[in-house]
Motif scaffolding. Sequence first.
Motif, PDB file in Angstrom:
ATOM      1  N   ALA A 132     -19.076 -51.565   1.313  1.00 58.19           N
ATOM      2  CA  ALA A 132     -18.379 -50.415   0.713  1.00 58.19           C
ATOM      3  C   ALA A 132     -19.084 -50.013  -0.573  1.00 58.19           C
ATOM      4  N   ASP A 133     -19.155 -48.711  -0.826  1.00 59.99           N
ATOM      5  CA  ASP A 133     -19.802 -48.238  -2.057  1.00 59.99           C
ATOM      6  C   ASP A 133     -18.952 -48.583  -3.265  1.00 59.99           C
ATOM      7  N   ILE A 134     -17.633 -48.490  -3.085  1.00 63.11           N
ATOM      8  CA  ILE A 134     -16.700 -48.726  -4.194  1.00 63.11           C
ATOM      9  C   ILE A 134     -15.695 -49.791  -3.748  1.00 63.11           C
ATOM     10  N   LEU A 135     -15.510 -50.803  -4.582  1.00 65.24           N
ATOM     11  CA  LEU A 135     -14.479 -51.814  -4.323  1.00 65.24           C
ATOM     12  C   LEU A 135     -13.336 -51.559  -5.295  1.00 65.24           C
ATOM     13  N   HIS A 136     -12.207 -51.206  -4.745  1.00 67.76           N
ATOM     14  CA  HIS A 136     -11.054 -50.783  -5.553  1.00 67.76           C
ATOM     15  C   HIS A 136     -10.060 -51.935  -5.623  1.00 67.76           C
ATOM     16  N   PHE A 137      -9.852 -52.453  -6.822  1.00 66.81           N
ATOM     17  CA  PHE A 137      -9.043 -53.656  -6.977  1.00 66.81           C
ATOM     18  C   PHE A 137      -7.630 -53.346  -7.464  1.00 66.81           C
ATOM     19  N   THR A 138      -6.717 -54.240  -7.119  1.00 63.08           N
ATOM     20  CA  THR A 138      -5.358 -54.160  -7.647  1.00 63.08           C
ATOM     21  C   THR A 138      -5.330 -54.749  -9.057  1.00 63.08           C
ATOM     22  N   GLU A 139      -4.134 -54.780  -9.618  1.00 56.03           N
ATOM     23  CA  GLU A 139      -3.961 -55.335 -10.962  1.00 56.03           C
ATOM     24  C   GLU A 139      -4.179 -56.844 -10.979  1.00 56.03           C
ATOM     25  N   LEU A 140      -4.304 -57.453  -9.800  1.00 59.23           N
ATOM     26  CA  LEU A 140      -4.478 -58.901  -9.740  1.00 59.23           C
ATOM     27  C   LEU A 140      -5.925 -59.308 -10.026  1.00 59.23           C
ATOM     28  N   VAL A 141      -6.834 -58.326 -10.056  1.00 61.11           N
ATOM     29  CA  VAL A 141      -8.226 -58.615 -10.401  1.00 61.11           C
ATOM     30  C   VAL A 141      -8.558 -57.908 -11.716  1.00 61.11           C
ATOM     31  N   ASP A 142      -9.129 -58.647 -12.631  1.00 63.03           N
ATOM     32  CA  ASP A 142      -9.550 -58.084 -13.914  1.00 63.03           C
ATOM     33  C   ASP A 142     -10.774 -57.198 -13.666  1.00 63.03           C
ATOM     34  N   LEU A 143     -10.660 -55.927 -14.038  1.00 59.70           N
ATOM     35  CA  LEU A 143     -11.751 -54.993 -13.747  1.00 59.70           C
ATOM     36  C   LEU A 143     -13.038 -55.414 -14.451  1.00 59.70           C
ATOM     37  N   GLY A 144     -12.899 -55.984 -15.654  1.00 58.64           N
ATOM     38  CA  GLY A 144     -14.079 -56.448 -16.388  1.00 58.64           C
ATOM     39  C   GLY A 144     -14.784 -57.587 -15.663  1.00 58.64           C
ATOM     40  N   VAL A 145     -14.014 -58.469 -15.067  1.00 63.61           N
ATOM     41  CA  VAL A 145     -14.601 -59.573 -14.288  1.00 63.61           C
ATOM     42  C   VAL A 145     -15.273 -59.008 -13.038  1.00 63.61           C
ATOM     43  N   ALA A 146     -14.613 -58.058 -12.395  1.00 61.55           N
ATOM     44  CA  ALA A 146     -15.186 -57.437 -11.190  1.00 61.55           C
ATOM     45  C   ALA A 146     -16.512 -56.760 -11.515  1.00 61.55           C
ATOM     46  N   GLN A 147     -16.580 -56.112 -12.686  1.00 59.00           N
ATOM     47  CA  GLN A 147     -17.851 -55.495 -13.100  1.00 59.00           C
ATOM     48  C   GLN A 147     -18.968 -56.539 -13.140  1.00 59.00           C
ATOM     49  N   LYS A 148     -18.653 -57.686 -13.741  1.00 59.69           N
ATOM     50  CA  LYS A 148     -19.692 -58.719 -13.908  1.00 59.69           C
ATOM     51  C   LYS A 148     -20.124 -59.306 -12.564  1.00 59.69           C
ATOM     52  N   ILE A 149     -19.194 -59.389 -11.633  1.00 58.26           N
ATOM     53  CA  ILE A 149     -19.542 -59.938 -10.315  1.00 58.26           C
ATOM     54  C   ILE A 149     -20.409 -58.957  -9.524  1.00 58.26           C
ATOM     55  N   PHE A 150     -20.041 -57.667  -9.591  1.00 58.71           N
ATOM     56  CA  PHE A 150     -20.686 -56.700  -8.702  1.00 58.71           C
ATOM     57  C   PHE A 150     -21.701 -55.803  -9.410  1.00 58.71           C
ATOM     58  N   VAL A 151     -22.087 -56.142 -10.626  1.00 58.81           N
ATOM     59  CA  VAL A 151     -22.988 -55.294 -11.402  1.00 58.81           C
ATOM     60  C   VAL A 151     -24.259 -54.964 -10.608  1.00 58.81           C
ATOM     61  N   GLN A 152     -24.581 -53.667 -10.613  1.00 66.15           N
ATOM     62  CA  GLN A 152     -25.765 -53.119  -9.939  1.00 66.15           C
ATOM     63  C   GLN A 152     -25.720 -53.259  -8.419  1.00 66.15           C
ATOM     64  N   ARG A 153     -24.597 -53.718  -7.872  1.00 64.14           N
ATOM     65  CA  ARG A 153     -24.505 -53.851  -6.401  1.00 64.14           C
ATOM     66  C   ARG A 153     -23.466 -52.908  -5.817  1.00 64.14           C
TER      67      ARG A 153
END
Lengths: 348, 216
Positions: free
Chosen positions: A255-276
């Motif tokens: 998926a081009d965009i991974l859309h998370f619920t409030e159960l995932v910290d968006l800042g953490v998600a950024q660090k996991i998926f950066v540039q991907r």
Amino acid sequence: MSTLTHKQRVHNAIKWKPVDRLPVFTGGTFPKLIGRNYNRDYLHDADAIAQTALKQWEVFEADAVGVGSGGSLEVLANAKQVWPENDYPMFLEPVIKSREDVDNLHVPTEEELAKDERVAAGLKAIQIVRKALGPDVPLTGMATGAFNSAGKLTGTSELMRWLAQDPELVWQLNLAITQTTINHVKLQVKAGIDIIHMPDATSSPACISPKQFTKHALPHHKAVIQAIHDAGAIAKFHPCGGEYPIIDQLAETKADILHFTELVDLGVAQKIFVQRHAVAGGVDIVTGPLFLGGPDEVDAYIKTLIEGLKFKTGTLIMPSCGLSPNIPIENIVAYVKAVKKYSKGSLR
Amino acid sequence: MSKELILKKFTDAVVNGDEDLAVEAANEAIASNLDATEAIVDGLSKGMGIVGEYFESQEYFLPEVIVASEAFKAGVKILQPHIKVQQGTKPSKIVIGTVQGDTHDIGKNIVGIMLGAAGFEVIDVGRDVSPKAFVDKVKETNADLLGLSALMTTSMVNMKKVLALLNEEGVRGQVKVMIGGAAISQRYADEIGADGYSVDAVAAVRLAQKLVAVAA
């Protein structure tokens, strides 16, 4: 940097390129903006759907607007839903109860789907909105995830029981749903949709295990997302519910965009998926102020959210799940304005 | 077969979601004159307790919980007519339902299953339930607890109406009210004056046990 168009901003963010500010999406459908209720008549009225989308575009001033186009599941099941006022349509009783019911499913072709009254209304609404807003405004459509759809047809408890006792039957049902969804995606993209939103709460760890997700859900998600890409659109996947246990598998969806619920910290998600992968979400609709707070509280909440993000691209700010129609409009307006204000001038 | 082996069979049946084994164990328990309450508490409920622990630790997910609860119910169905009612040991009663304007009941059903497995007498009034129906059922059953569920922000406002009607009818002091659902938060529980909020089914059981203990 110079001001980007809405489409450029979204595309740059998806590719982790510099943006003038973070893109902001609202989601939700607010027919009350045109004096209508969300009900059966509304969802069969192309002009009303289109006018709602256009009004939301005008009032919210976000970077994309959703144009609803549902109904394909009813065509597959050859069954009618009930239409509660201001709630989603649903099958009150299971319409798929046995292997025989699954065996008898006929996957509707694009032509057969397009003839359905509700599907046709949605497709016409997309065309109206596309014509009115021109090519620069990203339009979002919908492809409900296989497990969400299967749960609507069988009842979620029964789907879970089948998954434990007869997983092959679930697979067969989901194959029919997936192909129907793909045919509906193709129609939506041809009508003018740029981004397909695919939510699937029922295949999330809120319901099934990460191993069950790998084996029974991921292949269907990948198939739909591949079809979205083949049709020339952007895929946004929303694994709605306790996503961390499957976060390692989400890249596989492509998926081009991974859309998370409030159960995932968006800042953490950024660090996991950066540039991907681009990540989306951040605005907690459960404990955040969108529903229960006021515009000032919303503004302060968004300021804190954006200040906490390490990367100022690769990210779309949006509610952590769907917005109900009774969210105060002034709060949504304040939210969009705040994202623009506090992320302006962001590079990386 | 010894009592211990029959009880273990009950527990295994639930943990493995094996309905046939639960029925087999129930028939063996009756044939062996095993006390039905003991069979439920030390066999079937023990199994549901393990399932609850597995669910909390994410070893089990909904499919496993659903088949476990079906095995539990299959065993209880056979044992129930043989239960000897004991004086002064009545289980706590909880009325649960999804509030008016909301027909989504998956979460409420899971909570009901877990509460039943934990020993509560669960009176499920269904979905799209009016404030009056909730209050009438609380009065009719003398319930200790009332559990309100809502998925949507459009319907969660009706929780407040239920609490208001409990007050109007003079029964608010007799019943503890707990709320839950996707749109619900502790903030909302505080705002409407509910006695507690729980984020999921496991937490709901703990909250119910805590509220009953406080009220006792």
